[in-house]
Design a protein around this motif. Structure first.
Motif, PDB file in Angstrom:
ATOM      1  N   THR A  90      -7.490 -18.536  24.046  1.00  0.00           N
ATOM      2  CA  THR A  90      -6.376 -20.453  24.436  1.00  0.00           C
ATOM      3  C   THR A  90      -5.278 -19.552  23.780  1.00  0.00           C
ATOM      4  OG1 THR A  90      -8.447 -21.152  25.322  1.00  0.00           O
ATOM      5  CG2 THR A  90      -6.711 -22.832  24.933  1.00  0.00           C
ATOM      6  N   TYR A  91      -6.140 -19.607  22.199  1.00  0.00           N
ATOM      7  CA  TYR A  91      -5.123 -19.091  21.226  1.00  0.00           C
ATOM      8  C   TYR A  91      -4.065 -17.655  22.105  1.00  0.00           C
ATOM      9  CZ  TYR A  91      -3.219 -17.549  17.148  1.00  0.00           C
ATOM     10  OH  TYR A  91      -2.376 -16.581  16.003  1.00  0.00           O
ATOM     11  N   ALA A  92      -4.449 -16.952  22.541  1.00  0.00           N
ATOM     12  CA  ALA A  92      -3.475 -15.841  23.413  1.00  0.00           C
ATOM     13  C   ALA A  92      -2.742 -16.010  24.297  1.00  0.00           C
ATOM     14  CB  ALA A  92      -4.452 -14.400  22.835  1.00  0.00           C
ATOM     15  N   ALA A  93      -3.084 -16.680  25.011  1.00  0.00           N
ATOM     16  CA  ALA A  93      -2.969 -17.728  26.145  1.00  0.00           C
ATOM     17  C   ALA A  93      -1.174 -18.361  26.298  1.00  0.00           C
ATOM     18  CB  ALA A  93      -3.641 -18.206  27.189  1.00  0.00           C
ATOM     19  N   ILE A  94      -1.456 -19.383  24.497  1.00  0.00           N
ATOM     20  CA  ILE A  94      -0.378 -20.195  24.708  1.00  0.00           C
ATOM     21  C   ILE A  94       0.976 -19.533  23.800  1.00  0.00           C
ATOM     22  CG2 ILE A  94      -0.083 -21.528  23.074  1.00  0.00           C
ATOM     23  CD1 ILE A  94      -2.340 -23.039  24.331  1.00  0.00           C
ATOM     24  N   LYS A  95       0.310 -19.122  22.964  1.00  0.00           N
ATOM     25  CA  LYS A  95       0.915 -17.329  21.946  1.00  0.00           C
ATOM     26  C   LYS A  95       1.687 -16.659  23.137  1.00  0.00           C
ATOM     27  CE  LYS A  95       0.530 -17.885  17.567  1.00  0.00           C
ATOM     28  NZ  LYS A  95       2.051 -18.239  16.655  1.00  0.00           N
ATOM     29  N   GLU A  96       1.516 -16.751  24.361  1.00  0.00           N
ATOM     30  CA  GLU A  96       2.171 -15.828  24.599  1.00  0.00           C
ATOM     31  C   GLU A  96       3.053 -16.941  26.035  1.00  0.00           C
ATOM     32  OE1 GLU A  96       1.236 -13.245  29.258  1.00  0.00           O
ATOM     33  OE2 GLU A  96      -0.577 -13.004  27.564  1.00  0.00           O
ATOM     34  N   LYS A  97       2.963 -17.957  25.430  1.00  0.00           N
ATOM     35  CA  LYS A  97       3.876 -18.039  26.565  1.00  0.00           C
ATOM     36  C   LYS A  97       4.661 -19.571  25.319  1.00  0.00           C
ATOM     37  CE  LYS A  97       2.887 -20.848  29.710  1.00  0.00           C
ATOM     38  NZ  LYS A  97       3.311 -21.335  31.631  1.00  0.00           N
ATOM     39  N   GLY A  98       4.851 -18.819  24.390  1.00  0.00           N
ATOM     40  CA  GLY A  98       5.991 -19.469  23.205  1.00  0.00           C
ATOM     41  C   GLY A  98       4.886 -20.372  22.891  1.00  0.00           C
ATOM     42  N   GLY A  99       3.772 -21.056  22.860  1.00  0.00           N
ATOM     43  CA  GLY A  99       3.224 -21.902  22.421  1.00  0.00           C
ATOM     44  C   GLY A  99       2.966 -21.764  20.612  1.00  0.00           C
ATOM     45  N   SER A 100       1.648 -22.278  20.029  1.00  0.00           N
ATOM     46  CA  SER A 100       0.728 -22.916  19.021  1.00  0.00           C
ATOM     47  C   SER A 100       0.221 -22.944  19.748  1.00  0.00           C
ATOM     48  CB  SER A 100       1.960 -22.966  17.824  1.00  0.00           C
ATOM     49  OG  SER A 100       2.990 -22.491  17.294  1.00  0.00           O
ATOM     50  N   TYR A 101      -0.837 -23.134  19.088  1.00  0.00           N
ATOM     51  CA  TYR A 101      -2.243 -23.556  19.049  1.00  0.00           C
ATOM     52  C   TYR A 101      -3.759 -23.189  18.174  1.00  0.00           C
ATOM     53  CZ  TYR A 101      -7.060 -23.582  21.789  1.00  0.00           C
ATOM     54  OH  TYR A 101      -8.575 -24.131  21.619  1.00  0.00           O
ATOM     55  N   MET A 102      -3.973 -24.731  17.852  1.00  0.00           N
ATOM     56  CA  MET A 102      -5.218 -24.838  16.830  1.00  0.00           C
ATOM     57  C   MET A 102      -6.645 -25.219  17.536  1.00  0.00           C
ATOM     58  SD  MET A 102      -2.809 -26.690  13.821  1.00  0.00           S
ATOM     59  CE  MET A 102      -4.050 -26.155  12.440  1.00  0.00           C
ATOM     60  N   ASP A 103      -7.430 -25.069  16.527  1.00  0.00           N
ATOM     61  CA  ASP A 103      -8.509 -25.207  17.130  1.00  0.00           C
ATOM     62  C   ASP A 103      -9.093 -26.695  15.581  1.00  0.00           C
ATOM     63  OD1 ASP A 103      -9.184 -23.168  15.620  1.00  0.00           O
ATOM     64  OD2 ASP A 103     -11.289 -24.187  15.229  1.00  0.00           O
ATOM     65  N   ALA A 104      -9.420 -27.450  16.134  1.00  0.00           N
ATOM     66  CA  ALA A 104      -9.656 -29.227  15.696  1.00  0.00           C
ATOM     67  C   ALA A 104     -10.821 -29.621  15.919  1.00  0.00           C
ATOM     68  CB  ALA A 104      -8.188 -29.364  14.800  1.00  0.00           C
ATOM     69  N   PRO A 105     -11.600 -29.554  15.948  1.00  0.00           N
ATOM     70  CA  PRO A 105     -13.064 -30.413  16.140  1.00  0.00           C
ATOM     71  C   PRO A 105     -12.874 -31.046  15.103  1.00  0.00           C
ATOM     72  CG  PRO A 105     -13.559 -27.964  15.221  1.00  0.00           C
ATOM     73  CD  PRO A 105     -12.767 -27.588  15.422  1.00  0.00           C
ATOM     74  N   LEU A 106     -13.865 -32.815  15.353  1.00  0.00           N
ATOM     75  CA  LEU A 106     -14.149 -33.543  14.831  1.00  0.00           C
ATOM     76  C   LEU A 106     -15.819 -33.979  14.267  1.00  0.00           C
ATOM     77  CD1 LEU A 106     -11.523 -35.635  17.709  1.00  0.00           C
ATOM     78  CD2 LEU A 106     -11.482 -34.515  15.146  1.00  0.00           C
ATOM     79  N   SER A 107     -14.946 -34.319  13.419  1.00  0.00           N
ATOM     80  CA  SER A 107     -17.078 -34.630  13.253  1.00  0.00           C
ATOM     81  C   SER A 107     -16.685 -36.377  13.244  1.00  0.00           C
ATOM     82  CB  SER A 107     -17.542 -34.531  12.145  1.00  0.00           C
ATOM     83  OG  SER A 107     -18.759 -35.097  11.884  1.00  0.00           O
ATOM     84  N   GLY A 108     -17.519 -37.722  13.124  1.00  0.00           N
ATOM     85  CA  GLY A 108     -17.252 -38.866  12.564  1.00  0.00           C
ATOM     86  C   GLY A 108     -17.719 -40.198  13.810  1.00  0.00           C
ATOM     87  N   GLY A 109     -17.594 -39.496  14.855  1.00  0.00           N
ATOM     88  CA  GLY A 109     -18.177 -40.106  15.862  1.00  0.00           C
ATOM     89  C   GLY A 109     -17.146 -41.194  16.845  1.00  0.00           C
ATOM     90  N   PRO A 110     -17.770 -41.603  17.348  1.00  0.00           N
ATOM     91  CA  PRO A 110     -16.909 -43.044  17.945  1.00  0.00           C
ATOM     92  C   PRO A 110     -16.218 -44.227  16.872  1.00  0.00           C
ATOM     93  CG  PRO A 110     -18.551 -42.668  19.069  1.00  0.00           C
ATOM     94  CD  PRO A 110     -18.691 -41.613  18.268  1.00  0.00           C
TER      95      PRO A 110
END
Length: 281
Positions: A90-110
């Motif tokens: 996904t990072y590579a695909a978004i970079k190719e479109k001129g954007g930036s991308y990060m993975d930022a998963p969460l913990s802590g629940g609702p």
């Protein structure tokens, strides 16, 4: 998460497959987009939080997906728990479109999401993390920049591997105690005051005692994450037998109680051992 972003002064646009959350977000002051592509056109920073890799494929790469938008100068952040390999693609695909991308998963629940105290584990470019920091601070309390793209997902999968293993160990412990005639309320109190204490003890056992298996984090989702952890181990040619055993138990829980909370793993052990772990209070 939307409420906390709005309270922090951000203008928020939302899209979801589920109408209920949309109505709640609109009542708080958010605006609605037509689809993911429309949302990406309207926002400078795009956050996604999705359940499965197949959902990522649809929302990012499908018709009216994020990648159909003009992403030049945009920052896309995925809070989903998926494989680092999917993050890199996904990072590579978004970079190719001129954007930036990060993975930022969460913990802590609702509860953590509501309180704004989530743990957020970030992988990507440091400059993108610095740009996103005010957004993260509105939603979380424990913020971590881990490193290159995919590293946030790697750390999150290790966290969820431990969640699964701890829950399986608790199920074995409390079912054995029940068979032996030990008061599991007392066992809980002893473990809470001893070196056997863990966050999962406090997360899981009170729910089991109350027979409350409403889905906070479902067996279906946890099994998915444990399978991803196994795939990572295979990719790095490392055997993780404890994870494999716990994954097998969650495969059973997923088949029987897919939408119930991960605490319902106890029911798999209870059915096998002929006991029910419940409070006597």
């Amino acid at each position: 998460m939307v409420r906390n972003l709005l309270n922090a002064g951000f203008s928020v646009t939302v899209v979801s497959r589920s109408r209920g959350p949309i109505e709640t977000a609109l009542s708080l002051g958010a605006e609605e987009a037509l689809h993911p592509c429309d949302l990406a056109e309207k926002a400078d920073i795009i956050l996604t939080c999705l359940p499965l890799p197949s959902t990522i494929e649809k929302v990012y790469f499908g018709d009216n997906g994020i990648l159909q938008a003009d992403l030049n100068g945009k920052l896309v952040i995925d809070h989903s728990t998926v494989s680092p390999l999917l993050n890199r693609r996904t990072y590579a695909a978004i970079k190719e479109k001129g954007g930036s991308y990060m993975d930022a998963p969460l913990s802590g629940g609702p509860m953590g999401a509501e309180a704004g105290t989530l743990a957020i584990m970030c992988g990507g470019d440091r400059a993108d993390y610095d740009r996103a920091l005010p957004v993260f601070e509105a939603m979380g309390k424990h913020l971590f920049f881990i490193g290159e793209i995919g590293s946030g997902s790697f750390v999150k999968l290790m966290n969820n591997y431990l969640i699964g293993v701890h829950t399986a160990a608790l199920a074995e412990t409390f079912c054995l105690a029940t068979k032996a005639g030990v008061d599991t309320n007392m066992l809980y109190d002893v473990l809470a005051a001893s070196t056997g204490e863990s966050k999962m003890l406090h997360r899981i056992v009170p729910l089991v005692h109350k027979r409350d298996f409403a889905p906070r984090f479902s067996n279906e989702l946890l099994h998915k994450d444990m399978k991803l952890a196994t795939e990572l181990a295979d990719a790095y040619e490392m055997d993780m037998p404890i994870n494999r055993l716990a994954e097998e138990m969650y495969a059973i829980a997923k088949s029987k109680y897919p939408k119930e909370d991960m605490a319902a793993l106890f029911k798999v052990y209870e059915e096998a051992s002929g006991v029910v772990v419940r409070t006597e209070k």
